[in-house]
Scaffold this motif. Structure first.
Motif, PDB file in Angstrom:
ATOM      1  N   MET A   1      34.473  37.791  39.514  1.00  0.00           N
ATOM      2  CA  MET A   1      34.973  36.870  38.692  1.00  0.00           C
ATOM      3  C   MET A   1      36.554  36.179  38.165  1.00  0.00           C
ATOM      4  SD  MET A   1      32.188  35.141  37.943  1.00  0.00           S
ATOM      5  CE  MET A   1      32.690  34.520  36.250  1.00  0.00           C
ATOM      6  N   MET A   2      36.879  37.869  38.488  1.00  0.00           N
ATOM      7  CA  MET A   2      38.558  37.876  38.416  1.00  0.00           C
ATOM      8  C   MET A   2      39.035  37.219  39.233  1.00  0.00           C
ATOM      9  SD  MET A   2      38.188  39.507  35.395  1.00  0.00           S
ATOM     10  CE  MET A   2      40.077  40.904  34.211  1.00  0.00           C
ATOM     11  N   ARG A   3      39.011  37.489  40.087  1.00  0.00           N
ATOM     12  CA  ARG A   3      39.701  36.875  41.613  1.00  0.00           C
ATOM     13  C   ARG A   3      39.827  35.751  41.763  1.00  0.00           C
ATOM     14  NH1 ARG A   3      41.625  41.303  40.539  1.00  0.00           N
ATOM     15  NH2 ARG A   3      42.751  39.860  39.640  1.00  0.00           N
ATOM     16  N   VAL A   4      38.188  35.235  41.424  1.00  0.00           N
ATOM     17  CA  VAL A   4      37.947  33.615  41.146  1.00  0.00           C
ATOM     18  C   VAL A   4      38.812  32.787  40.570  1.00  0.00           C
ATOM     19  CG1 VAL A   4      36.099  31.704  42.123  1.00  0.00           C
ATOM     20  CG2 VAL A   4      35.586  34.249  43.038  1.00  0.00           C
ATOM     21  N   PHE A   5      38.536  33.034  39.276  1.00  0.00           N
ATOM     22  CA  PHE A   5      38.920  32.365  38.204  1.00  0.00           C
ATOM     23  C   PHE A   5      40.192  32.879  37.653  1.00  0.00           C
ATOM     24  CE2 PHE A   5      34.123  31.587  38.329  1.00  0.00           C
ATOM     25  CZ  PHE A   5      33.928  30.924  38.970  1.00  0.00           C
ATOM     26  N   GLU A   6      40.047  33.899  37.067  1.00  0.00           N
ATOM     27  CA  GLU A   6      41.154  34.647  36.515  1.00  0.00           C
ATOM     28  C   GLU A   6      42.914  34.907  37.050  1.00  0.00           C
ATOM     29  OE1 GLU A   6      42.759  37.537  33.293  1.00  0.00           O
ATOM     30  OE2 GLU A   6      42.160  38.895  35.496  1.00  0.00           O
ATOM     31  N   ILE A  10      46.837  29.947  34.061  1.00  0.00           N
ATOM     32  CA  ILE A  10      48.366  29.764  33.542  1.00  0.00           C
ATOM     33  C   ILE A  10      49.074  30.371  32.463  1.00  0.00           C
ATOM     34  CG2 ILE A  10      48.251  28.255  35.411  1.00  0.00           C
ATOM     35  CD1 ILE A  10      49.181  26.320  32.933  1.00  0.00           C
ATOM     36  N   ASN A  11      48.485  30.753  31.985  1.00  0.00           N
ATOM     37  CA  ASN A  11      48.868  31.164  30.618  1.00  0.00           C
ATOM     38  C   ASN A  11      48.281  32.781  29.970  1.00  0.00           C
ATOM     39  OD1 ASN A  11      47.138  29.974  29.227  1.00  0.00           O
ATOM     40  ND2 ASN A  11      48.449  28.284  28.897  1.00  0.00           N
ATOM     41  N   ASP A  12      49.334  33.016  29.406  1.00  0.00           N
ATOM     42  CA  ASP A  12      47.973  34.606  28.509  1.00  0.00           C
ATOM     43  C   ASP A  12      47.081  33.542  27.171  1.00  0.00           C
ATOM     44  OD1 ASP A  12      49.299  36.269  29.800  1.00  0.00           O
ATOM     45  OD2 ASP A  12      50.696  36.063  28.055  1.00  0.00           O
ATOM     46  N   ASP A  13      46.941  32.753  26.546  1.00  0.00           N
ATOM     47  CA  ASP A  13      46.280  32.416  26.291  1.00  0.00           C
ATOM     48  C   ASP A  13      44.653  31.826  27.056  1.00  0.00           C
ATOM     49  OD1 ASP A  13      48.159  32.457  23.269  1.00  0.00           O
ATOM     50  OD2 ASP A  13      47.998  30.273  23.980  1.00  0.00           O
ATOM     51  N   ASP A  14      44.895  31.175  27.894  1.00  0.00           N
ATOM     52  CA  ASP A  14      43.631  30.929  29.009  1.00  0.00           C
ATOM     53  C   ASP A  14      42.892  32.349  28.959  1.00  0.00           C
ATOM     54  OD1 ASP A  14      43.450  27.788  28.258  1.00  0.00           O
ATOM     55  OD2 ASP A  14      44.571  28.285  30.404  1.00  0.00           O
ATOM     56  N   ARG A  15      44.051  33.534  30.001  1.00  0.00           N
ATOM     57  CA  ARG A  15      43.902  34.656  30.673  1.00  0.00           C
ATOM     58  C   ARG A  15      42.741  35.210  29.223  1.00  0.00           C
ATOM     59  NH1 ARG A  15      48.135  33.798  34.314  1.00  0.00           N
ATOM     60  NH2 ARG A  15      49.403  34.510  31.913  1.00  0.00           N
ATOM     61  N   ASN A  16      43.042  35.671  27.857  1.00  0.00           N
ATOM     62  CA  ASN A  16      42.782  36.899  27.280  1.00  0.00           C
ATOM     63  C   ASN A  16      41.064  35.626  26.863  1.00  0.00           C
ATOM     64  OD1 ASN A  16      45.028  38.140  26.542  1.00  0.00           O
ATOM     65  ND2 ASN A  16      46.002  36.423  24.913  1.00  0.00           N
ATOM     66  N   TRP A  17      41.677  34.184  26.487  1.00  0.00           N
ATOM     67  CA  TRP A  17      39.981  33.193  26.583  1.00  0.00           C
ATOM     68  C   TRP A  17      39.023  33.949  27.025  1.00  0.00           C
ATOM     69  CZ3 TRP A  17      37.481  30.473  29.353  1.00  0.00           C
ATOM     70  CH2 TRP A  17      36.249  29.899  29.719  1.00  0.00           C
ATOM     71  N   PHE A  18      39.198  33.951  28.832  1.00  0.00           N
ATOM     72  CA  PHE A  18      38.403  34.657  30.371  1.00  0.00           C
ATOM     73  C   PHE A  18      38.055  36.385  29.432  1.00  0.00           C
ATOM     74  CE2 PHE A  18      37.594  35.697  34.665  1.00  0.00           C
ATOM     75  CZ  PHE A  18      36.994  35.178  34.518  1.00  0.00           C
ATOM     76  N   ILE A  22      33.756  37.486  29.335  1.00  0.00           N
ATOM     77  CA  ILE A  22      33.650  37.616  30.310  1.00  0.00           C
ATOM     78  C   ILE A  22      33.131  39.330  29.346  1.00  0.00           C
ATOM     79  CG2 ILE A  22      34.120  39.761  32.238  1.00  0.00           C
ATOM     80  CD1 ILE A  22      33.831  37.128  34.073  1.00  0.00           C
ATOM     81  N   GLU A  23      33.553  39.826  28.284  1.00  0.00           N
ATOM     82  CA  GLU A  23      33.210  41.375  27.448  1.00  0.00           C
ATOM     83  C   GLU A  23      32.528  40.980  26.900  1.00  0.00           C
ATOM     84  OE1 GLU A  23      35.274  43.347  23.400  1.00  0.00           O
ATOM     85  OE2 GLU A  23      36.644  42.487  25.290  1.00  0.00           O
ATOM     86  N   THR A  35      35.040  47.023  26.903  1.00  0.00           N
ATOM     87  CA  THR A  35      36.769  46.736  26.788  1.00  0.00           C
ATOM     88  C   THR A  35      37.051  45.442  27.389  1.00  0.00           C
ATOM     89  OG1 THR A  35      37.901  47.567  26.244  1.00  0.00           O
ATOM     90  CG2 THR A  35      36.826  47.168  23.767  1.00  0.00           C
ATOM     91  N   ALA A  36      38.204  44.984  27.472  1.00  0.00           N
ATOM     92  CA  ALA A  36      39.456  43.968  28.199  1.00  0.00           C
ATOM     93  C   ALA A  36      39.117  44.853  29.069  1.00  0.00           C
ATOM     94  CB  ALA A  36      39.665  42.678  27.839  1.00  0.00           C
ATOM     95  N   ASP A  37      39.882  46.107  28.791  1.00  0.00           N
ATOM     96  CA  ASP A  37      41.009  46.826  28.778  1.00  0.00           C
ATOM     97  C   ASP A  37      39.539  48.185  30.448  1.00  0.00           C
ATOM     98  OD1 ASP A  37      43.263  46.707  27.163  1.00  0.00           O
ATOM     99  OD2 ASP A  37      42.534  48.348  26.313  1.00  0.00           O
TER     100      ASP A  37
END
Length: 103
Positions: A1-6, A10-18, A22-23, A35-37
């Motif tokens: 999932m991470m390699r395909v979508f994340e 293009i920005n941190d807001d989108d990556r944090n939402w993603f 996932i979490e 957690t995301a970590d």
């Protein structure tokens, strides 16, 4: 999932939402308290041990040092044109993926 979508975000807001999505999916479907970590910035490879066993890379500094060693070996080999590369975080991530695909 991470390699395909994340990787396409293009920005941190989108990556944090993603990562939040996932979490919550992990909690809902797998019933794990991650957690995301726990799943962000994970690197696996077989280039840090002499047995070439595929394992999770815990120490990014060790990985940077290993890539620098490989670069020195390449630069010192006869007939090769020396390269001056810097192994910053994104470069290490991409190089790790490329190595995984090529093997």
């Amino acid at each position: 999932m991470m390699r395909v979508f994340e990787d396409r975000l293009i920005n941190d807001d989108d990556r944090n939402w993603f990562n939040d999505q996932i979490e919550s999916s992990i909690k809902e479907h797998l019933e794990l308290e991650w957690t995301a970590d726990d799943f962000v910035n994970i690197i696996f490879g077989d280039f840090t041990n002499s047995a070439k066993e595929y394992e999770k890379i815990e120490n990014r500094d060790e990985l940077s040092s290993k890539f620098t060693d490989y670069l020195m070996i390449y630069n010192n080999s006869p007939g090769s044109k020396p390269m001056n590369l810097v192994f910053f975080k994104n470069a290490i991530d991409h190089l790790s993926r490329i190595i995984r695909v090529l093997r």
